[in-house]
Design an enzyme around this catalytic site. Structure first.
Site, short mmCIF file in Angstrom:
data_model
loop_
_atom_site.label_atom_id
_atom_site.label_comp_id
_atom_site.label_asym_id
_atom_site.label_seq_id
_atom_site.Cartn_x
_atom_site.Cartn_y
_atom_site.Cartn_z
N ASP A 24 -7.97 -3.55 -7.92
CA ASP A 24 -7.63 -2.58 -6.87
C ASP A 24 -8.20 -1.22 -7.25
OD1 ASP A 24 -6.47 -0.80 -5.09
OD2 ASP A 24 -4.46 -1.68 -5.23
N CYS A 71 0.85 -1.19 0.00
CA CYS A 71 0.00 0.00 0.00
C CYS A 71 0.89 1.25 0.00
CB CYS A 71 -0.96 -0.06 1.17
SG CYS A 71 -2.31 1.13 1.08
N HIS A 85 -7.11 -4.82 -3.66
CA HIS A 85 -6.16 -4.13 -2.81
C HIS A 85 -5.98 -4.92 -1.51
CE1 HIS A 85 -3.86 -0.63 -1.60
NE2 HIS A 85 -4.45 -0.67 -0.42
#
Length: 245
Positions: free
Chosen positions: A183, A125, A214
């Site tokens: 994502d 991330c 994600h």
């Protein structure tokens, strides 16, 4: 490998940064991976990922990426309150402070008798972005970037023209870029922009777009994909064995 762990405070220009250290129990010198977390800092899934990598013969450092903005030891929950606080921190800390954090960790690495001095980065991330960003530092030899956010959008605070994508032409490390096609945080157009820019600058990298959402590496929650996660760990280990040995 059996591993050991401890926590240390690393001095940075913006204050002390608590950092977890995971490393093989057997004495020796090992290459180092700086493992950058999500916005939630070192949660249990991040710890497990760091330990897994350490068990393959690496010293793994997990810094508190927002140490300036939280009490030492802060871990945010995977809930709306934690997400809101983490995102607020993300948009409050300039990339230049992350740069100085990275340099401070490299200085720490050079002082440890159990570190070989070879350094790579890994992250998920925003941590994937920070792993990419850290590769601007010439000491970084390999970077494994999992669903990195905000590279394409230039939304993290920084000096004009100093965003990570604009500066990527100075990267000499080998990079591995991992994205989930489902994502929502990095659009197809965003992925294409990153890929095209990296190609234009002739960077050394591999590119993987997976059928995943994600945070598919996070072994808590509905988006976790164990099979894809295992494949990514294997790719990371191969990258760091190749670049840091």
């Amino acid at each position: 490998m059996i591993i050991q762990s401890h926590q240390t405070l690393i001095s940075t220009p913006t204050g002390n940064m608590q950092t977890s250290v995971y490393r093989p129990l057997e004495s020796g010198t090992y290459p180092t991976i700086i493992f950058y977390s999500e916005i939630f800092q070192e949660t249990a899934p991040i710890t497990r990922s760091a330990k897994l990598m350490a068990g393959h013969g690496f010293v793994v450092l997990v810094p508190e990426v927002f140490h300036e903005l939280n009490p030492v030891g802060t871990v945010l929950a995977y809930d709306d309150a934690g997400k809101d606080k983490g995102n607020a921190d993300k948009f409050s800390k300039p990339l230049e402070q992350h740069d100085s954090d990275t340099q401070s960790m490299i200085r720490f690495i050079d002082e440890q008798i159990y570190c070989s001095g070879r350094v790579g980065t890994m992250g998920v991330c925003i941590g994937g972005h920070l792993a990419f960003r850290a590769a601007l530092n010439s000491r970084i030899e390999g970077a494994f970037c999992l669903y990195p956010t905000d590279i394409h959008s230039n939304t993290l605070p920084c000096e004009l023209g100093n965003d990570s994508l604009s500066q990527c032409h100075i990267i000499n490390a080998e990079l591995c870029m991992i994205f989930g096609k489902q994502d929502p945080h990095v659009s197809r157009e965003g992925r294409e922009l990153i890929n095209t820019t990296m190609q234009d600058h002739n960077l050394l990298y591999s590119w993987h777009e997976l059928n995943a959402q994600h945070a598919f590496m996070r072994d808590e929650g509905d988006r976790y994909d164990p099979a894809i996660a295992l494949s990514c760990y294997q790719m990371a280990i191969q990258l760091f064995n190749r670049r840091l040995s």
